[in-house]
Design a protein around this motif. Sequence first.
Motif, PDB file in Angstrom:
ATOM      1  N   LEU A  36      15.029 -23.900 -38.347  1.00  0.00           N
ATOM      2  CA  LEU A  36      13.796 -23.294 -37.858  1.00  0.00           C
ATOM      3  C   LEU A  36      13.326 -22.173 -38.779  1.00  0.00           C
ATOM      4  O   LEU A  36      12.147 -22.080 -39.128  1.00  0.00           O
ATOM      5  CB  LEU A  36      13.998 -22.754 -36.433  1.00  0.00           C
ATOM      6  CG  LEU A  36      14.110 -23.789 -35.326  1.00  0.00           C
ATOM      7  CD1 LEU A  36      14.534 -23.128 -34.029  1.00  0.00           C
ATOM      8  CD2 LEU A  36      12.806 -24.518 -35.143  1.00  0.00           C
ATOM      9  N   TRP A  37      14.244 -21.295 -39.187  1.00  0.00           N
ATOM     10  CA  TRP A  37      13.903 -20.107 -39.972  1.00  0.00           C
ATOM     11  C   TRP A  37      13.390 -20.458 -41.365  1.00  0.00           C
ATOM     12  O   TRP A  37      12.420 -19.868 -41.839  1.00  0.00           O
ATOM     13  CB  TRP A  37      15.136 -19.208 -40.063  1.00  0.00           C
ATOM     14  CG  TRP A  37      14.841 -17.858 -40.611  1.00  0.00           C
ATOM     15  CD1 TRP A  37      14.894 -17.466 -41.913  1.00  0.00           C
ATOM     16  CD2 TRP A  37      14.450 -16.709 -39.876  1.00  0.00           C
ATOM     17  NE1 TRP A  37      14.564 -16.155 -42.024  1.00  0.00           N
ATOM     18  CE2 TRP A  37      14.284 -15.653 -40.784  1.00  0.00           C
ATOM     19  CE3 TRP A  37      14.236 -16.474 -38.530  1.00  0.00           C
ATOM     20  CZ2 TRP A  37      13.905 -14.385 -40.398  1.00  0.00           C
ATOM     21  CZ3 TRP A  37      13.865 -15.200 -38.152  1.00  0.00           C
ATOM     22  CH2 TRP A  37      13.698 -14.177 -39.079  1.00  0.00           C
TER      23      TRP A  37
ATOM     24  N   PHE B 273       9.357 -22.631 -39.480  1.00  0.00           N
ATOM     25  CA  PHE B 273       8.488 -21.462 -39.400  1.00  0.00           C
ATOM     26  C   PHE B 273       7.647 -21.260 -40.662  1.00  0.00           C
ATOM     27  O   PHE B 273       6.450 -20.977 -40.557  1.00  0.00           O
ATOM     28  CB  PHE B 273       9.287 -20.206 -39.072  1.00  0.00           C
ATOM     29  CG  PHE B 273       9.909 -20.229 -37.694  1.00  0.00           C
ATOM     30  CD1 PHE B 273       9.387 -20.993 -36.666  1.00  0.00           C
ATOM     31  CD2 PHE B 273      11.031 -19.470 -37.434  1.00  0.00           C
ATOM     32  CE1 PHE B 273       9.958 -21.007 -35.405  1.00  0.00           C
ATOM     33  CE2 PHE B 273      11.612 -19.476 -36.171  1.00  0.00           C
ATOM     34  CZ  PHE B 273      11.074 -20.240 -35.154  1.00  0.00           C
TER      35      PHE B 273
ATOM     36  N   GLU C 195       3.544 -21.273 -40.435  1.00  0.00           N
ATOM     37  CA  GLU C 195       2.905 -19.964 -40.578  1.00  0.00           C
ATOM     38  C   GLU C 195       1.430 -20.043 -40.972  1.00  0.00           C
ATOM     39  O   GLU C 195       0.602 -19.330 -40.386  1.00  0.00           O
ATOM     40  CB  GLU C 195       3.666 -19.111 -41.582  1.00  0.00           C
ATOM     41  CG  GLU C 195       3.077 -17.720 -41.730  1.00  0.00           C
ATOM     42  CD  GLU C 195       3.809 -16.909 -42.783  1.00  0.00           C
ATOM     43  OE1 GLU C 195       3.577 -15.700 -42.811  1.00  0.00           O
ATOM     44  OE2 GLU C 195       4.589 -17.478 -43.565  1.00  0.00           O
TER      45      GLU C 195
END
Length: 92
Positions: free
Chosen positions: A31-32, A36, A40
């Motif tokens: 996810l990080w 994401f 963004e």
Amino acid sequence: MYGWIWRKLPLGLPGKLIGSVLLAAATVALLWFVVFPWAEPLLPFDDVQVTQDSGVPGDDGGGLTEPSTRPSEEEIPYSTETNNAPPSTPSR
């Protein structure tokens, strides 16, 4: 779903605990570092709509102005001069 994952992890309780921590860390890392950053640009975090005009009459936007000496239309129900104002009596 979690029960199925728990049953499929090998090596008894220690292996299941370590495997669960590794799966959780892998999910967070995915996810990080992947999801994401991809999402963004699609999110409105940088869509700031602040303009130079403050909308306050007499404010040129260049600095601080002195507060107005006339009382505001809304009365503040607490003291702004002291930190421990006496309690007010309740109205009935």
